[in-house]
Design an enzyme around this catalytic site. Sequence first.
Site, PDB file in Angstrom:
ATOM      1  N   ALA A   1      25.965  -6.425  42.976  1.00  0.00           N
ATOM      2  CA  ALA A   1      27.293  -7.020  42.914  1.00  0.00           C
ATOM      3  C   ALA A   1      28.131  -6.393  44.022  1.00  0.00           C
ATOM      4  O   ALA A   1      27.796  -5.317  44.527  1.00  0.00           O
ATOM      5  CB  ALA A   1      27.909  -6.726  41.549  1.00  0.00           C
TER       6      ALA A   1
ATOM      7  N   GLY B   1      22.738  -6.192  40.550  1.00  0.00           N
ATOM      8  CA  GLY B   1      22.864  -7.639  40.400  1.00  0.00           C
ATOM      9  C   GLY B   1      21.870  -8.391  41.279  1.00  0.00           C
ATOM     10  O   GLY B   1      21.463  -9.508  40.944  1.00  0.00           O
TER      11      GLY B   1
ATOM     12  N   GLU C   1      18.740  -8.383  39.459  1.00  0.00           N
ATOM     13  CA  GLU C   1      18.936  -9.261  38.283  1.00  0.00           C
ATOM     14  C   GLU C   1      18.850 -10.734  38.668  1.00  0.00           C
ATOM     15  O   GLU C   1      18.343 -11.555  37.901  1.00  0.00           O
ATOM     16  CB  GLU C   1      20.284  -8.942  37.617  1.00  0.00           C
ATOM     17  CG  GLU C   1      20.252  -7.587  36.923  1.00  0.00           C
ATOM     18  CD  GLU C   1      21.620  -7.172  36.415  1.00  0.00           C
ATOM     19  OE1 GLU C   1      22.547  -7.042  37.237  1.00  0.00           O
ATOM     20  OE2 GLU C   1      21.762  -6.984  35.196  1.00  0.00           O
TER      21      GLU C   1
ATOM     22  N   GLU D   1      22.881   0.783  38.549  1.00  0.00           N
ATOM     23  CA  GLU D   1      24.250   0.708  38.017  1.00  0.00           C
ATOM     24  C   GLU D   1      24.697   2.009  37.363  1.00  0.00           C
ATOM     25  O   GLU D   1      25.859   2.399  37.446  1.00  0.00           O
ATOM     26  CB  GLU D   1      24.362  -0.441  37.001  1.00  0.00           C
ATOM     27  CG  GLU D   1      24.394  -1.833  37.613  1.00  0.00           C
ATOM     28  CD  GLU D   1      23.014  -2.416  37.841  1.00  0.00           C
ATOM     29  OE1 GLU D   1      22.019  -1.655  37.841  1.00  0.00           O
ATOM     30  OE2 GLU D   1      22.922  -3.648  38.034  1.00  0.00           O
TER      31      GLU D   1
END
Length: 703
Positions: free
Chosen positions: A62, A101, A104, A124
């Site tokens: 992210a 992310g 993911e 994370e």
Amino acid sequence: MSEVVSYELNENIGVISVNNPPVNALAQVVREGILNAINAAQNDASKAIVLVCEGRTFIAGADITEFGKPPKDPGLPEVLAAIENSSKPIVAAIHGTALGGGFEVSLACHYRCAIASAKVGLPEVKLGLLPGAGGTQRVPRLIGVKAALNMITRGDPIAAVKANEMGLLDKVLDCDDVRAGALSYAKKLVDTGASLKRVRDITIDPSSVEIGFFENARKQLAKRARGQIAQDRIVSCLEAAVELPIDKGLERERELFKELITSPESAAMRHIFFAERQAAKIKDLPKDTALRPIKQVAILGGGTMGGGIAMCFANIGIPVLLLEINDEALERGMGIIQKNYAITVQKGKLTEDQMKKRIGLISGTTSYDEISEVDLVIEAVFENLDLKKDVFGKLDATCKQGAILATNTSYQDVNAIAEATSRPGDVVGMHFFSPANVMKLLEVVRGRETANDVLATVMQIGKKIGKVCALSGVCYGFIGNRMLGGYGREAQMLLLDGCTPSQVDSVLEGFGMAMGPLAMGDLAGLDVGYKARQSRTDLPDDPKLYRMGTLLVEMGRHGQKTGSGFYQYDPETRKRMADPDIEALIKEEATKLGVEQRAVSDEEILARCFYPLINEGAKILEEGIAQRASDIDVVYIYGYAFPVAKGGPMHYADSVGLKNVYEKICEFRDRYGEDYWQPAPLIKQLAEEGKTFAEWDRERGVA
Ligand code: 3HC
Ligand code: NAI
């Protein structure tokens, strides 16, 4: 599709290409671009879709700069749902690092392939977060709950081959061209009529997790949490993965992710993420400064520091010459290096072969002539200015022109050392921390005349050997050790005021310090500080100052090495135990010195120990010794094991509020006198203006 995401058909394969330098972070434009591309691909002639990235890496996560700002659509879950529900198989084509992310996104794809040099991971937790886009629900479905817990709570990247063995990937490509390899893989999938394989459809067998597993995991993780809450929440997510259907599990993950993203711990850890990268930048150094090549290094002194420093270079394949005063000292130094490597092999972190190669890169010498051709010399001889000047005079006479001459001194004047040579521009400080092969911090000390290319080269080589570099100007103790003075002083003063050693240490350990200051003194050796104080003329003439430390040394209690100091130590286990005799002695001394003992609050212990440190940090900033407040935070996180969940001392001060810090320092000044407590003008100024150190960094354009 958008400025950062393109889509094209390559025969019967749709190719979505992300190009958002530097690391293809999932900014809003990327999310939107991917979503639009997936939607477009549903209605064209493609039979399968490849998701690939341009530049140096697959999506690295992210966009951390978006955290804390109002969310913008589409959210990541929406994008992932579109990927997972695609009517055509989507293949993630991974190169570089697929992280957070980014990984993911690949987990929502139907197939994952990677080139062999790629790595995947869910880091994370290192930002005080948990994977918030399905990682905690999909990873256990692929590799089992235990392996998932280990992977997500550690956050370390996993190399493609290992990831493939674990079941995180479907294929390691046998070429380096990720796009071409993925295209041919996707074509094969189409030709063989491969199905829409969705990770969400895998069920987790609850009996794969024994009763009490999660409770146990929580207990184990709490031991290394040091104020971080993310690990605990990750366990909750994995519990949900076992107990709930996936959509409910994803909801739970989202809830806990939202809790963490607004937590002060995560804010602190994100601050450190960016601070670490800022610290590598020297504001007045031109970006295109040419670097000097470093192909061979010499280390002077093979003691505690020299040996560890030699290992740092051998570990990345750079040959090292270790220079000692005589054969005996050389043998001892080489012996310690071999022992250290052997321990790493025993721990399974290195193979015998790797160890041999690394040891083979370190050779010993007692002659300066043999080091005349090296590119970088790092001096780590005894901490004595005259000796260091003598050594640098010899280096000047022997080393080739252009060689960088660095000193690992902790306290000596780098300018005075540079003046012992005819080439002060080549002289610089490289202050490693003990153990040098383990500790991540490298303080790079810029002398008055240090040349730009020397500085740039040292910052770069520091990064190459895996260190986090922070720049310091010349002063006594540079950034880190200079700030430490008041911390140790107050820890001892608190004893006279009524604290026991255990009370002081446990408050600081409760805050998250790896070890309290008094236990730390015992570990380092109380005699070290004692000797250093004897040569100082700048200390106030006050019998209370370091009273207990001095008494203990005079009693022969030098700390762990003599079996006792502020504490007693179990000779077998080295476990520390409170010593009632010392607690009684402290009381006696307080009475003798006329100090009235009282109950001291935990808040006071924290303030008395940390505020002098922060105050000195502010002085260091005013003097320009540190470039920015965040550099000081980096120094404390990586050099002094300050808890990362508190973001370093300056970030901690910002979170307490500089007005509060300033007022407390004034209160202590009024109570204990100006010898010890003089508020830094910068703290006073920022407190009055209602600003933080971070804002001050930004205002000056250095953050
Ligand atoms: N968001 C925003 N900026 C990022 C970023 C990210 N995720 N990752 C890196 N950057 C920036 C850095 O700040 C740096 O900026 P600068 O040049 O202005 O200083 C630049 O990209 C290059 O980064 P590095 O200097 O770190 O480059 P390296 O090549 O050494 O390392 C990397 C590359 C391994 C990708 C490393 O940058 C990294 O580890 N990045 C963070 C990865 C991460 O933590 N991802 C998880 C994010 S949280 C998340 O995904 C939540 C999700 O679960 C919902
Ligand atoms: P040490 O005493 O363990 O090792 C010093 C070594 O230098 C000895 O092996 C000695 O034989 C050798 N030596 C002495 N004179 C020499 C010469 N003229 N030529 C070649 N070798 C010579 O000391 P340590 O702890 O390794 O410290 C070295 C330097 O590193 C000091 O300046 C110290 O301040 C600094 N430092 C120490 C840290 C620590 O935690 N020990 C941390 C950071 C820096």
